[in-house]
Write a protein that holds these residues in place. Structure first.
Motif, PDB file in Angstrom:
ATOM      1  N   PRO A   1       0.840  -1.196   0.000  1.00  0.00           N
ATOM      2  CA  PRO A   1       0.000   0.000   0.000  1.00  0.00           C
ATOM      3  C   PRO A   1       0.882   1.256   0.000  1.00  0.00           C
ATOM      4  CG  PRO A   1      -0.489  -1.422   1.888  1.00  0.00           C
ATOM      5  CD  PRO A   1       0.647  -2.034   1.170  1.00  0.00           C
TER       6      PRO A   1
ATOM      7  N   ARG B   1       3.607  -0.838  13.973  1.00  0.00           N
ATOM      8  CA  ARG B   1       3.127  -1.716  12.917  1.00  0.00           C
ATOM      9  C   ARG B   1       4.002  -2.931  12.675  1.00  0.00           C
ATOM     10  NH1 ARG B   1       2.290   2.776   8.385  1.00  0.00           N
ATOM     11  NH2 ARG B   1       4.023   3.788   9.390  1.00  0.00           N
TER      12      ARG B   1
ATOM     13  N   LEU C   1       0.095  -8.941   7.161  1.00  0.00           N
ATOM     14  CA  LEU C   1      -0.302  -8.297   5.923  1.00  0.00           C
ATOM     15  C   LEU C   1       0.530  -8.799   4.743  1.00  0.00           C
ATOM     16  CD1 LEU C   1      -2.045  -6.284   4.490  1.00  0.00           C
ATOM     17  CD2 LEU C   1      -0.466  -4.493   5.110  1.00  0.00           C
TER      18      LEU C   1
ATOM     19  N   LYS D   1      -0.734 -11.978   3.490  1.00  0.00           N
ATOM     20  CA  LYS D   1      -1.964 -11.805   2.717  1.00  0.00           C
ATOM     21  C   LYS D   1      -1.668 -11.301   1.319  1.00  0.00           C
ATOM     22  CE  LYS D   1      -6.133 -11.840   4.869  1.00  0.00           C
ATOM     23  NZ  LYS D   1      -7.130 -11.661   5.691  1.00  0.00           N
TER      24      LYS D   1
ATOM     25  N   PRO E   1      -1.478   3.344  11.068  1.00  0.00           N
ATOM     26  CA  PRO E   1      -2.162   2.059  11.179  1.00  0.00           C
ATOM     27  C   PRO E   1      -3.002   1.718   9.955  1.00  0.00           C
ATOM     28  CG  PRO E   1      -2.399   3.294  13.201  1.00  0.00           C
ATOM     29  CD  PRO E   1      -1.732   4.201  12.218  1.00  0.00           C
TER      30      PRO E   1
ATOM     31  N   PHE F   1      -2.634   1.839   6.826  1.00  0.00           N
ATOM     32  CA  PHE F   1      -2.140   1.170   5.627  1.00  0.00           C
ATOM     33  C   PHE F   1      -2.347  -0.334   5.774  1.00  0.00           C
ATOM     34  CE2 PHE F   1       2.146   0.103   7.314  1.00  0.00           C
ATOM     35  CZ  PHE F   1       2.377  -1.075   6.654  1.00  0.00           C
ATOM     36  N   ILE F   2      -2.282  -0.794   7.012  1.00  0.00           N
ATOM     37  CA  ILE F   2      -2.535  -2.211   7.253  1.00  0.00           C
ATOM     38  C   ILE F   2      -4.035  -2.495   7.195  1.00  0.00           C
ATOM     39  CG2 ILE F   2      -2.411  -4.009   9.006  1.00  0.00           C
ATOM     40  CD1 ILE F   2       0.284  -3.115   9.697  1.00  0.00           C
TER      41      ILE F   2
ATOM     42  N   LYS G   1      -5.487  -2.205   3.573  1.00  0.00           N
ATOM     43  CA  LYS G   1      -5.092  -3.274   2.653  1.00  0.00           C
ATOM     44  C   LYS G   1      -5.758  -4.589   3.041  1.00  0.00           C
ATOM     45  CE  LYS G   1      -2.791  -4.540  -0.907  1.00  0.00           C
ATOM     46  NZ  LYS G   1      -2.816  -3.867  -2.205  1.00  0.00           N
ATOM     47  N   LEU G   2      -5.809  -4.871   4.324  1.00  0.00           N
ATOM     48  CA  LEU G   2      -6.456  -6.115   4.758  1.00  0.00           C
ATOM     49  C   LEU G   2      -7.917  -6.138   4.307  1.00  0.00           C
ATOM     50  CD1 LEU G   2      -5.134  -6.550   8.422  1.00  0.00           C
ATOM     51  CD2 LEU G   2      -4.559  -7.962   6.454  1.00  0.00           C
TER      52      LEU G   2
ATOM     53  N   ILE H   1      -8.242  -6.557   0.421  1.00  0.00           N
ATOM     54  CA  ILE H   1      -8.032  -7.921  -0.062  1.00  0.00           C
ATOM     55  C   ILE H   1      -9.245  -8.795   0.250  1.00  0.00           C
ATOM     56  CG2 ILE H   1      -6.652 -10.008   0.248  1.00  0.00           C
ATOM     57  CD1 ILE H   1      -4.231  -8.273   0.606  1.00  0.00           C
ATOM     58  N   ASP H   2      -9.760  -8.643   1.470  1.00  0.00           N
ATOM     59  CA  ASP H   2     -10.876  -9.512   1.833  1.00  0.00           C
ATOM     60  C   ASP H   2     -12.188  -9.086   1.187  1.00  0.00           C
ATOM     61  OD1 ASP H   2      -9.721 -11.570   3.260  1.00  0.00           O
ATOM     62  OD2 ASP H   2      -9.372 -10.249   4.959  1.00  0.00           O
TER      63      ASP H   2
END
Ligand code: SF4
Ligand code: SF4
Lengths: 375, 319
Positions: free
Chosen positions: A46, A81, A88, A91, B263, B265-266, B269-270, B273-274
């Motif tokens: 990202p 993070r 991540l 994934k 935080p 960006f995680i 993206k998660l 994707i889901d």
């Protein structure tokens, strides 16, 4: 046989490779991050991912392409993070269609069972306790020696008469250490490393001293910080970094097991400015700056990946800290767009500033002495 | 005595509790003005450049308040629930402020660490009251009233209202139902979010935010991730998303995030994707101090139109 790989960080791949091979794995040694690595990273990560995340992701893609089927990485418990990286990354990579197993080694304090289970997955040879001890001892010594060689290179580089001598010597030392076969070899090599550095022709003067603080990955991996230490050394500056992997491992793995807070000193020093642990290495950055000041350094450089949260917090505190302690302060935020030439110019200007500052302080001292004598 | 509360960050999540508690304790509660361009500019002036917008806004709101109150309340949120902490910027907030705002002498720092839940909250309130020499009885009463008002507030959400935006209820028969996920201080600050929620409602959309889902349902989703996220607000967002993926009771999800948010960006993206996996339409909107109305409007309209067409097709296929 498992084909194992791991993130690239400084010279740490040398002992890691040793360790994993000895446990009966085939190792895919990660390549040093290049532009290609970073371009993979930026393509699939990202946009606001921190720089280390991108580099590590890029490295994973390269090693998976090279046939790795198991990735090993360290976890963490936040609040930053880094501890969630692997979740991540796994994934993203699986979404891209790669097949592999991700093994995350969490610090032992909270998940000792998991850690042991995970390590078991990586052990494929029958080994006796004696073997474990000797493998462990060897890898650890290698790590410590590599750190020592690097530390010496920082010390010698500003003093070298012929540009590049130190870098040459350092490279040779790394090769020697990597080539060692037995523990006793390493002992000999240790002496040789010292001799090699001694042999460099040196000038005699008191260089400007700069302490480097910041986030661990960009501190430890030279390709991510554009070899800033080498650049500074060549400008005639003595640099000292606040973190080395061997120390970091002790404070995070060993101390964590016994629930001892590592880096006590740095935390104590940071306390008046930074009252809460907030993940990453923000608080250590502040504390170490104070420690550097106490040891008579001239300036601090903070390295932070772009959008790094703890370092942003530190960044708003550091200027005040440095001012109170009479230190020069420069902060550098690193990402794929940071250019080497631009950085060099900024460093040169910073060093000039520190030099001027020192001169001023000296003339002040001379003057006040003079006044005293007159009186 | 006048106590000032900056209208930023945690304020949006917990204001009924805060306001009631301090009022009942006998303070004069002054909340900083609603966000305006001016406040934003003040914030930009003082905060470091790479901070995210909400943090800059907090700086701005402090500036807006500090000269007209005796104390400015600056919370250091460490833990509200046992399983997560907060974004590092929340943890270091008072430290940042004391270094970046010049002449900020009346900061009242309150460290909120509620490891043991209710009990810790009670202790914290009592400690606070004691510091200002309020009687136990008064403090206890204030605490109860504050809890009550917070409960009432969460209840309103469950009824389909969005109290911080003054929305009491929404039309149940809207053609499109959209989830707008994000942190309370992004969604409920109309200046920062460019009034995104009201815009959607005006387009005839029924809006669902994380606060409108039941706590129990969100908690059930906690096991979906290999590892719990470290941050309370992020967990709210991601668990809401999983709830919605599973129940399929919305037509799409809009994730509202701040430019440069760590935080997220995680989180983003998660979810992205889901969302693909569950075939849930998904749109990310990134806001910063320069995001313009125009661009946002077009994107929202396009997204809503797309959903309408999709829905019509599906219904036609079913008929
Ligand atoms: S410390 Fe900085 S670089 Fe490391 S994970 Fe956190 S934000 Fe990223
Ligand atoms: S969670 Fe994101 S938006 Fe909120 S304070 Fe942290 S970085 Fe800023």
């Amino acid at each position: 046989m498992r084909k194992v790989s791991f993130p690239y960080m400084g010279t740490s791949y040398i002992p890691f490779e040793r360790l994993l091979t000895a446990f009966g794995n085939e190792v895919v040694v990660p390549p040093r991050p290049t532009e290609e690595t970073i371009s993979y990273g930026t393509k699939y990560a990202p946009e606001f991912a921190c720089y280390p995340f991108k580099i590590v992701l890029g490295t994973y893609i390269q090693v998976l392409e090279a046939g790795a089927d198991t990735l090993v990485s360290s976890g963490g418990v936040g609040p930053c993070r880094a501890g969630l990286y692997t979740t991540l990354q796994e994934k993203i990579l699986k979404d891209l269609g790669y097949e592999f197993e991700m093994i995350t080694l969490e610090p032992p304090g909270r998940h000792l069972r998991d850690l042991i289970d995970n390590i078991k997955k990586l052990i494929n040879d029958r080994l006796s306790l004696k073997d474990y001890i000797s493998i462990g001892r060897f890898a650890w010594k290698q790590l410590v020696l590599l750190d020592k060689a690097e530390r010496l290179s920082h010390k010698m580089r500003p003093l070298e008469v012929k540009r590049g001598d130190t870098t040459q010597t350092y490279k040779k030392c790394v090769e020697l250490i990597a080539g060692a076969k037995k523990y006793s070899d390493l002992r000999e090599i240790e002496r040789e490393v010292e001799l090699l550095y001694d042999a460099i022709e040196k000038k005699d003067y008191d260089p400007i001293k700069i302490g480097i603080v910041g986030e661990i990955y960009v501190l430890l991996e030279p390709s991510s910080n554009l070899e800033i230490e080498e650049m500074l050394g060549e400008l005639g500056v003595y640099v000292e970094r606040s973190m080395f992997l061997s120390e970091y491992t002790i404070s995070n793995a060993v101390m964590d097991l016994f629930h001892i807070a590592g880096d006590r000193d740095a935390k104590k020093m940071a306390a008046p400015y930074f009252k809460e642990m907030c993940g990453g290495h923000g608080r250590e950055s502040v504390g170490n700056s104070v420690l550097f000041a106490k040891r008579g350094f001239d300036g601090i450089i903070q390295l932070s990946p772009f959008t790094c949260i703890p370092e942003i917090v530190a960044k708003s505190i550091l200027p005040k800290v440095c001012k109170e302690h009479g230190l020069g302060f420069l902060t550098i935020s690193l990402d794929e767009q940071t250019g080497k030439e631009g950085l060099r110019t900024r460093l040169e200007a910073f060093v000039d500033l520190l030099m001027a500052k020192r001169k001023k302080a000296e003339s002040f001292r001379v003057k006040s002495q003079y006044v005293k004598e007159m009186a | 005595m006048k106590i000032g509360i900056p209208r930023a960050l945690a304020y949006y999540a917990y204001y009924p509790f805060l306001e009631t508690f301090f009022e009942k304790l006998g303070f004069d509660v002054v909340v900083s003005d609603k966000t305006t361009k001016e406040i934003m500019d003040l914030g930009i002036e003082d905060a470091i450049t790479d901070a995210c917008v909400p943090i800059k806004l907090f700086h701005g709101h402090v500036r807006n308040l500090k000269d007209r109150v005796d104390y400015v309340l600056v919370p250091r949120l460490v833990k509200i629930k046992h399983d997560a902490t907060f974004c590092p910027k929340f943890l270091g907030l008072p430290d940042m402020l004391s270094c970046s705002i010049p002449q900020f002498k009346n900061m009242l720092e309150v460290r909120v660490d509620l490891k043991r839940g209710r009990l810790d909250l009670f202790m914290l309130c009592m400690k606070f009251a004691k510091k200002f020499k309020k009687s136990f009885f008064k403090a206890y009463n204030a605490y109860l009233k504050a809890l009550l008002s917070f409960k009432n507030y969460t209840h309103q959400f469950l009824q389909g209202g969005i109290p911080p935006l003054g929305i009491v209820g929404q039309k149940k028969n809207s053609p499109i139902c959209l989830a707008v996920l994000g942190y309370p201080y992004m969604l409920y600050d109309p200046y920062l979010s460019l009034d995104l929620i009201k815009k959607l409602i005006n387009m005839g959309v029924y809006v669902v935010t994380p606060e409108m889902l039941r706590e129990k349902d969100k908690q059930k989703q906690a096991s979906k991730l290999k590892k719990t996220l470290f941050w309370t607000f992020s967990n709210e967002v991601i668990r809401s998303a999983y709830c919605l993926f599973e129940n399929q009771n919305v037509d799409g999800i809009i994730h509202v995030t701040a430019f440069g948010c760590g935080p997220d960006f995680i989180v983003d993206k998660l979810m992205e994707i889901d969302a693909k996996k569950y075939e849930m339409p998904y749109l990310t909107i990134t806001l910063d101090e320069q995001t313009g109305q125009e661009g946002l409007n077009t994107r929202l309209e396009a997204f809503v139109d797309m959903l309408k067409i999709k829905k019509a097709k599906k219904e036609a296929a079913m008929a």
